[in-house]
Motif scaffolding. Structure first.
Motif, PDB file in Angstrom:
ATOM      1  N   GLY B  75      34.955  43.277  33.970  1.00 21.29           N
ATOM      2  CA  GLY B  75      36.275  43.653  33.467  1.00 21.29           C
ATOM      3  C   GLY B  75      37.225  42.491  33.470  1.00 21.29           C
ATOM      4  N   PRO B  76      38.220  42.521  32.591  1.00 26.00           N
ATOM      5  CA  PRO B  76      39.122  41.378  32.473  1.00 26.00           C
ATOM      6  C   PRO B  76      40.108  41.299  33.630  1.00 26.00           C
ATOM      7  CG  PRO B  76      39.828  43.141  31.035  1.00 26.00           C
ATOM      8  CD  PRO B  76      38.572  43.601  31.681  1.00 26.00           C
ATOM      9  N   GLY B  77      40.734  40.144  33.749  1.00 24.07           N
ATOM     10  CA  GLY B  77      41.791  39.986  34.734  1.00 24.07           C
ATOM     11  C   GLY B  77      41.314  39.597  36.113  1.00 24.07           C
ATOM     12  N   LEU B  78      40.024  39.358  36.243  1.00 30.86           N
ATOM     13  CA  LEU B  78      39.520  38.862  37.515  1.00 30.86           C
ATOM     14  C   LEU B  78      39.466  37.340  37.431  1.00 30.86           C
ATOM     15  CD1 LEU B  78      36.466  41.217  37.743  1.00 30.86           C
ATOM     16  CD2 LEU B  78      38.311  41.213  39.360  1.00 30.86           C
ATOM     17  N   CYS B  79      38.831  36.720  38.395  1.00 30.98           N
ATOM     18  CA  CYS B  79      38.540  35.305  38.245  1.00 30.98           C
ATOM     19  C   CYS B  79      37.227  35.220  37.473  1.00 30.98           C
ATOM     20  CB  CYS B  79      38.435  34.647  39.609  1.00 30.98           C
ATOM     21  SG  CYS B  79      37.206  35.416  40.651  1.00 30.98           S
ATOM     22  N   ARG B  80      36.396  34.221  37.738  1.00 30.11           N
ATOM     23  CA  ARG B  80      35.172  34.141  36.950  1.00 30.11           C
ATOM     24  C   ARG B  80      34.158  35.218  37.343  1.00 30.11           C
ATOM     25  NH1 ARG B  80      32.737  28.424  39.080  1.00 30.11           N
ATOM     26  NH2 ARG B  80      34.581  28.399  40.350  1.00 30.11           N
ATOM     27  N   TYR B  81      34.460  35.985  38.400  1.00 28.96           N
ATOM     28  CA  TYR B  81      33.565  37.091  38.769  1.00 28.96           C
ATOM     29  C   TYR B  81      33.357  38.022  37.574  1.00 28.96           C
ATOM     30  CZ  TYR B  81      31.099  39.620  42.384  1.00 28.96           C
ATOM     31  OH  TYR B  81      30.112  40.151  43.167  1.00 28.96           O
ATOM     32  N   GLY B  82      34.408  38.174  36.761  1.00 29.15           N
ATOM     33  CA  GLY B  82      34.291  39.032  35.588  1.00 29.15           C
ATOM     34  C   GLY B  82      33.317  38.513  34.556  1.00 29.15           C
ATOM     35  N   TYR B  83      32.942  37.248  34.684  1.00 30.11           N
ATOM     36  CA  TYR B  83      32.029  36.640  33.711  1.00 30.11           C
ATOM     37  C   TYR B  83      30.585  36.680  34.202  1.00 30.11           C
ATOM     38  CZ  TYR B  83      31.497  33.602  29.579  1.00 30.11           C
ATOM     39  OH  TYR B  83      31.216  33.095  28.348  1.00 30.11           O
ATOM     40  N   GLU B 105      33.612  47.633  35.150  1.00 22.47           N
ATOM     41  CA  GLU B 105      34.943  47.677  34.507  1.00 22.47           C
ATOM     42  C   GLU B 105      35.878  48.519  35.368  1.00 22.47           C
ATOM     43  OE1 GLU B 105      35.564  46.232  31.210  1.00 22.47           O
ATOM     44  OE2 GLU B 105      33.592  45.341  31.449  1.00 22.47           O
ATOM     45  N   GLU B 108      39.778  48.758  34.933  1.00 18.80           N
ATOM     46  CA  GLU B 108      40.443  49.339  33.777  1.00 18.80           C
ATOM     47  C   GLU B 108      40.620  50.830  33.938  1.00 18.80           C
ATOM     48  OE1 GLU B 108      39.327  48.028  29.686  1.00 18.80           O
ATOM     49  OE2 GLU B 108      38.294  46.489  30.809  1.00 18.80           O
TER      50      GLU B 108
END
Lengths: 324, 373
Positions: B75-83, B105, B108
């Motif tokens: 999910g967006p808005g994390l650090c690179r953990y979201g990637y 996610e 969200e």
């Protein structure tokens, strides 16, 4: 006249025409630091925790150079410029980071730019900046309009006239557009603050030219193709500047070029995973050859040149075989 | 459908009971080990952060055990953990595994998202069953966290070093084995009582050291090389604000109503860092300010190249009037003895600070005994 300092680092390469036009229209004098030098890099590195990535250290060096030469510094905190696509922590924390590490730092104009929170137009941000500036000779709205126009002109020049940002910003005669007698083309991809900083990447564009390669840059592909590149490789973008690495990689690895050179800085959070995705994409049959160069403050010029030469030898051989 | 979730400390216990409750088989990866780490390092990008390497290693080991669905945070808005999920999916596919990658996610859609995910994975189990399984899983987390709080107090004071840690491991096992709410309650009560009954030195006032930093590293003893146990051995009482139960309660329910547990921390950080920088960077600035007067010092844990924590580390030295902080950067190159040396030096320093403070306040001629042996 109030002097506003815009350090020559990080987002300078994307937004300098926009920012400088805005502040000039608002009746301020725009002061920029000199191009990166050894002293600038050393001053920046000395003030920061060792793990910090090179571009942020260099940026800090540029700020140190501007201390005493300007009344305000313009360092926006750019959180998102597209809905639900966020920027790296270092851009979010940049104003506070600089305030903490630079001694005698001038007051920082640190507007938040966050499209995900509904700040969709430029105007709220420009009003916020306007509050800092007194007296105001012109309304922010007009200044913002002119600034936006110069930004669009900048993007257009890069896209259709093949001007590199470096040439546009320094007012040099475009050299990349007139090149063409070389035998092969190499795409150079990476964040603008890495590839256009002639000091930290040892004039890589010039070097590729002298080694006989025609150079194409991410900006020249245009935003739509770069966005399509991101979708092709990973789907929805996650990082704000994902198109500069993944988008450009996805586009150029399938495009009509002979090779792709990617520049990433060591310790860069977004790049660490993005370049891996690009490298994996480059392993597909039919993809163009890819060379990844990781830079930090110890990058030796000779080591970089050797690798570029070896890569270009290989690319040239492939190009010859293809044309034969 | 056999699902798996990478390790963060003991979280697998809660996840397993949640998934078993709705009739889904969960493959628990082997406990994170040196082998997990070297597998992860081998196939990860070079300068990615430690949690990426460890969770990738967990996935490889779980896939070898027959896992088919991998769950990773996203999910967006994390650090690179979201990637992580995007890149790990490509890495594992390149290695020739076939599986489905599911991202939570979580940020969200809060609790609804988690319930929907559980529903999809459990072949449409009724929501009531999902709700009760989730409640039981969360009760297990809460039970482990409660016991851990007690363990932190006992560890610093126990006469026979290692007793609390041994009891804690037994308790975790018992919680894992508990099949219903009643057993869980009695297990918690039983072990809390046994921990309180451990023979302790009641005369010393141990140092209080807070643990803060990046969530994963703080909660995963393998990554931080049991920093809490090691501090306990040095006679230090550990406090931390990152507990999974606490975090889940807020991120799943209360944040949706605009209640944030971290408001106080963020307010303390305001003068130095005005905005959220992703991850736990904001908290790492706020905590040493908020807890001054309450703790003696703080240990700051961060994985190597962690972006939010680098921001925090850069800003920290300029903060006036904060607790002393020892930053420990964790990666695969880290050695236990190097960490121990630094912890010992830090604890010595904190004792000196406390003694000199007491000397200043002490009426003349009175001698204070401190716990330094």
């Amino acid at each position: 006249m109030l002097r506003i300092g815009i350090p020559r680092g990080l987002l300078y390469y994307q937004y300098y025409p926009l920012w400088s036009t805005f502040f000039q229209e608002m009746g301020m004098e725009v002061v920029t630091s000199n191009p990166t030098s050894k002293a600038i890099m050393a001053a920046g590195s000395a003030r920061m925790v060792a793990e910090t990535c090179l571009p942020v250290k260099v940026y800090c060096g540029h700020v140190i150079e501007l201390v005493g030469k300007c009344d305000y510094l313009f360092i926006p905190a750019i959180r998102s410029i597209q809905k639900n696509v966020y920027n790296c922590s270092k851009f979010l924390g940049l104003p506070d980071l600089i305030k903490a590490v630079v001694p005698k730092c001038p007051p920082i104009i640190d507007v938040d730019i966050d499209v995900s929170k509904g700040k969709v137009s430029l105007h709220p941000s420009s009003y916020e900046i306007g509050r800092w500036i007194k007296p105001r000779p012109k309304r922010e709205k007009e200044a913002a309009k002119l600034a936006w126009e110069s930004h669009l002109a900048y993007i257009k020049a890069m896209e259709s006239e093949m001007v590199s940002p470096l040439e546009y910003l320094s007012g040099q005669k475009p050299s990349l557009a007139s090149q063409g007698n070389e035998h092969f083309t190499v795409a150079l991809i990476g964040h603008p603050y890495n590839i256009y900083d002639e000091f930290i990447t040892h004039r890589i564009i010039h070097r590729l030219n002298t080694l006989g390669a025609r150079v194409v840059l991410p900006e020249m592909a245009g935003r739509d193709l770069l966005a399509a590149g991101v979708v092709k490789v990973v789907g929805r973008p996650y990082w704000t500047y994902e198109d500069e690495i993944v988008g450009a990689g996805g586009h150029y690895l399938d495009a009509d070029v002979d090779g792709v050179v990617a520049i990433v800085s060591f310790g860069c959070g977004p790049d660490s995973t993005m370049i891996d995705v690009v490298q994996r994409y480059a392993r597909r049959p039919g993809a163009r050859p890819l060379l990844t160069l990781t830079i930090d403050e110890h990058t030796g010029e000779a080591g970089m040149v050797t690798r570029l030469e070896a890569f270009l030898d290989m690319v040239a051989r492939k190009a010859r075989r293809r044309s034969a | 459908m056999r699902i798996t979730i990478p390790h963060i400390g003991n979280m697998y216990i809660a996840f397993r009971s949640m998934f078993n409750g709705v009739g889904v088989e969960m493959v628990v990866p082997p406990p994170t080990s040196k082998k997990t780490l070297s597998l992860g390092v081998k196939y990860s990008p070079e300068f990615v952060c430690l949690p990426f390497k460890l969770t990738l290693g967990n996935f490889i080991e779980a896939l070898d055990m027959g896992a088919e669905v991998l769950i990773q945070a996203g999910g967006p808005g994390l650090c690179r953990y979201g990637y992580y999920a995007r890149d790990q999916e490509k890495i594992l596919k390149d290695l020739g595994y076939s599986f489905e990658m599911v991202t939570t996610e979580l940020f969200e859609s809060k609790i609804v998202g988690v319930a929907n995910l559980a529903k999809r994975l459990s072949n449409n189990a009724p929501f009531t069953r999902i709700a009760s399984a989730m409640r039981f899983g969360m009760a297990k987390i809460a039970a482990m966290d409660d016991i851990e709080r007690t363990v932190h107090q006992v560890r610093a004071r126990e006469l026979q070093k290692g007793t609390a840690t041994r009891l804690y491991r037994e308790a975790v096992q018992a919680i894992d084995d508990a099949q219903d709410g009643r057993t869980l309650k009695s297990v918690t009560k039983d072990y809390t009582g046994r921990l309180r009954a451990v023979p302790m030195n009641t005369e010393i006032e141990p140092l209080i050291v807070g643990i803060m930093g990046e969530f994963f590293i703080v909660l995963d003893p393998f990554s931080n090389m049991d920093v809490e146990i090691e501090l306990g051995k040095l006679g230090v009482e550990v406090r931390r604000s990152a507990y999974v139960s606490h975090w889940l309660k807020f991120s799943l329910f209360l944040n949706a109503f605009g209640i944030s547990e971290k408001d106080r921390i963020h307010q303390a950080a305001q003068p130095y860092l005005k905005r959220d920088v992703g991850g736990d960077g904001w908290e790492s600035i706020g905590e040493p300010i908020l807890h001054r007067g309450e703790y003696d010092g703080m240990v700051h844990l961060a994985p190597f190249t962690c972006m939010p924590e680098i921001i925090a580390q850069n800003i920290m030295p300029t903060i006036k009037d904060r607790l002393p902080v020892l930053t420990i950067t964790c990666d695969e190159q880290m050695g236990r003895s190097g960490m121990l040396t630094r912890l010992e030096a830090f604890v010595d320093l904190l004792w000196k600070k406390r003694t000199s403070r007491q000397m200043e306040r002490a009426p003349e001629g009175r001698v204070f005994s401190v716990g330094l042996k």
